[in-house]
Design a protein around this motif. Structure first.
Motif, PDB file in Angstrom:
ATOM      1  N   UNK A  33       0.832  -1.105  -0.095  1.00 29.99           N
ATOM      2  CA  UNK A  33      -0.172   0.032   0.078  1.00 29.99           C
ATOM      3  C   UNK A  33       1.003   1.239  -0.100  1.00 29.99           C
ATOM      4  N   UNK A  34       0.307   2.324  -0.503  1.00 32.77           N
ATOM      5  CA  UNK A  34       0.980   3.612  -0.536  1.00 32.77           C
ATOM      6  C   UNK A  34       0.534   4.202   0.712  1.00 32.77           C
ATOM      7  N   UNK A  35       1.589   4.227   1.528  1.00 34.55           N
ATOM      8  CA  UNK A  35       1.295   5.123   2.781  1.00 34.55           C
ATOM      9  C   UNK A  35       1.800   6.627   2.834  1.00 34.55           C
ATOM     10  N   UNK A  36       1.154   7.444   3.448  1.00 35.06           N
ATOM     11  CA  UNK A  36       1.383   8.904   3.448  1.00 35.06           C
ATOM     12  C   UNK A  36       1.862   9.198   5.044  1.00 35.06           C
ATOM     13  N   UNK A  37       2.730  10.429   5.106  1.00 29.95           N
ATOM     14  CA  UNK A  37       2.986  10.651   6.484  1.00 29.95           C
ATOM     15  C   UNK A  37       2.865  12.437   6.779  1.00 29.95           C
ATOM     16  N   UNK A  38       2.849  12.454   7.823  1.00 34.97           N
ATOM     17  CA  UNK A  38       2.770  14.071   8.213  1.00 34.97           C
ATOM     18  C   UNK A  38       3.665  14.436   9.239  1.00 34.97           C
ATOM     19  N   UNK A  39       4.217  15.582   9.482  1.00 33.96           N
ATOM     20  CA  UNK A  39       5.235  16.003  10.405  1.00 33.96           C
ATOM     21  C   UNK A  39       4.872  16.891  11.223  1.00 33.96           C
ATOM     22  N   UNK A  40       5.266  16.857  12.580  1.00 33.03           N
ATOM     23  CA  UNK A  40       4.706  17.930  13.343  1.00 33.03           C
ATOM     24  C   UNK A  40       5.553  17.993  14.628  1.00 33.03           C
ATOM     25  N   UNK A  41       5.008  18.751  15.656  1.00 31.00           N
ATOM     26  CA  UNK A  41       5.868  19.108  16.922  1.00 31.00           C
ATOM     27  C   UNK A  41       4.986  18.489  17.987  1.00 31.00           C
ATOM     28  N   UNK A  42       5.386  17.745  18.792  1.00 26.27           N
ATOM     29  CA  UNK A  42       4.473  17.427  20.362  1.00 26.27           C
ATOM     30  C   UNK A  42       4.395  18.536  21.050  1.00 26.27           C
ATOM     31  N   UNK A 103      -0.354  11.504  22.189  1.00 27.95           N
ATOM     32  CA  UNK A 103       0.397  12.676  21.841  1.00 27.95           C
ATOM     33  C   UNK A 103      -0.437  13.759  21.057  1.00 27.95           C
ATOM     34  N   UNK A 104      -0.484  15.069  21.600  1.00 27.62           N
ATOM     35  CA  UNK A 104      -1.108  16.153  20.956  1.00 27.62           C
ATOM     36  C   UNK A 104       0.072  16.662  20.161  1.00 27.62           C
ATOM     37  N   UNK A 105      -0.244  16.714  18.767  1.00 24.96           N
ATOM     38  CA  UNK A 105       0.807  17.102  17.853  1.00 24.96           C
ATOM     39  C   UNK A 105       0.331  18.370  16.981  1.00 24.96           C
ATOM     40  N   UNK A 106       1.212  19.303  16.699  1.00 24.89           N
ATOM     41  CA  UNK A 106       0.715  20.406  15.813  1.00 24.89           C
ATOM     42  C   UNK A 106       1.732  20.193  14.862  1.00 24.89           C
ATOM     43  N   UNK A 107       0.884  19.850  13.595  1.00 24.42           N
ATOM     44  CA  UNK A 107       1.357  19.676  12.159  1.00 24.42           C
ATOM     45  C   UNK A 107       1.657  20.620  11.727  1.00 24.42           C
ATOM     46  N   UNK A 108       2.811  20.499  10.844  1.00 19.58           N
ATOM     47  CA  UNK A 108       3.417  21.616  10.128  1.00 19.58           C
ATOM     48  C   UNK A 108       2.389  22.536   9.105  1.00 19.58           C
ATOM     49  N   UNK A 109       1.223  21.618   8.822  1.00 13.73           N
ATOM     50  CA  UNK A 109       0.333  22.490   7.987  1.00 13.73           C
ATOM     51  C   UNK A 109      -0.568  23.445   9.203  1.00 13.73           C
ATOM     52  N   UNK A 129       6.965  12.063  12.979  1.00 12.31           N
ATOM     53  CA  UNK A 129       6.410  11.435  11.671  1.00 12.31           C
ATOM     54  C   UNK A 129       5.353  10.875  12.131  1.00 12.31           C
ATOM     55  N   UNK A 130       4.034  11.095  11.403  1.00  9.90           N
ATOM     56  CA  UNK A 130       2.966  10.010  11.888  1.00  9.90           C
ATOM     57  C   UNK A 130       2.678   9.426  10.316  1.00  9.90           C
ATOM     58  N   UNK A 131       2.990   8.065  10.296  1.00  8.74           N
ATOM     59  CA  UNK A 131       2.578   7.199   9.052  1.00  8.74           C
ATOM     60  C   UNK A 131       1.393   6.824   9.170  1.00  8.74           C
ATOM     61  N   UNK A 132       0.509   7.129   7.990  1.00  5.20           N
ATOM     62  CA  UNK A 132      -0.843   6.733   7.927  1.00  5.20           C
ATOM     63  C   UNK A 132      -1.464   5.980   6.667  1.00  5.20           C
ATOM     64  N   UNK A 133      -2.327   5.416   6.455  1.00  5.30           N
ATOM     65  CA  UNK A 133      -3.047   4.814   5.306  1.00  5.30           C
ATOM     66  C   UNK A 133      -4.442   4.913   5.597  1.00  5.30           C
ATOM     67  N   UNK A 134      -5.229   5.598   4.542  1.00  6.40           N
ATOM     68  CA  UNK A 134      -6.513   5.628   4.772  1.00  6.40           C
ATOM     69  C   UNK A 134      -7.056   6.070   6.306  1.00  6.40           C
TER      70      UNK A 134
END
Length: 146
Positions: A33-42, A103-109, A129-134
């Motif tokens: 599966x293609x996985x996506x990720x988001x980056x943020x700060x705790x 974890x409460x994370x403020x994403x870069x977006x 980095x939070x790795x996700x799929x769907x």
């Protein structure tokens, strides 16, 4: 019966040596599966306990029943079997729980998300980095640009 227990113990010791240490384990559903990720700060974190999904309780109860049935004779054996099953179910339920962190994370977006992560130590201000799929989180891991 002693032969059976010996085989079970030896088999579990043998197969426990097959685990790879120091390498991230991946959910088998993540393969192909293609996985996506988001980056943020705790921003904040708090300890939580993940409940047993029933597997630990079941395995504990069966183990307790088997061990309890080997104790005593007649009515005593019945009581030992019952006590073993109940004690095993309780112990299995407790062992099936897992410590984790919310974890409460403020994403870069700019969005804020809350994720549950286990098996790693995190700290406030850490980049992750939070790795996700769907929408399902597969892993949360420290992130650095290297």
């Amino acid at each position: 019966m002693k032969k059976f227990l010996t085989i079970v113990v030896m088999g579990s010791l043998f197969f426990s040596g097959c685990a790879t240490r120091g390498v991230t384990e991946i959910d088998p559903n993540a393969v192909n599966y293609e996985l996506s990720y988001q980056v943020g700060t705790i921003e904040s974190l708090k300890p939580v306990i993940i409940k047993d999904n029933g597997t630990g309780t079941f395995i504990g109860a069966i183990s307790g029943l088997v061990l309890g049935s080997m104790i005593g004779k007649g009515r005593g054996s019945t009581l030992a079997t019952l006590a073993g099953g109940l004690g095993g179910a309780y112990a299995g339920n407790e062992l099936g729980k897992a410590n984790a962190l919310e974890l409460s994370v403020l994403l870069d977006d700019g969005r804020r998300v809350v994720v549950i992560a286990k098996g790693k130590d995190f700290y406030k201000g850490e980049r992750v980095r939070i790795v996700k799929h769907n929408g399902r989180v597969y892993s949360v891991e420290p992130f650095s640009l290297q």
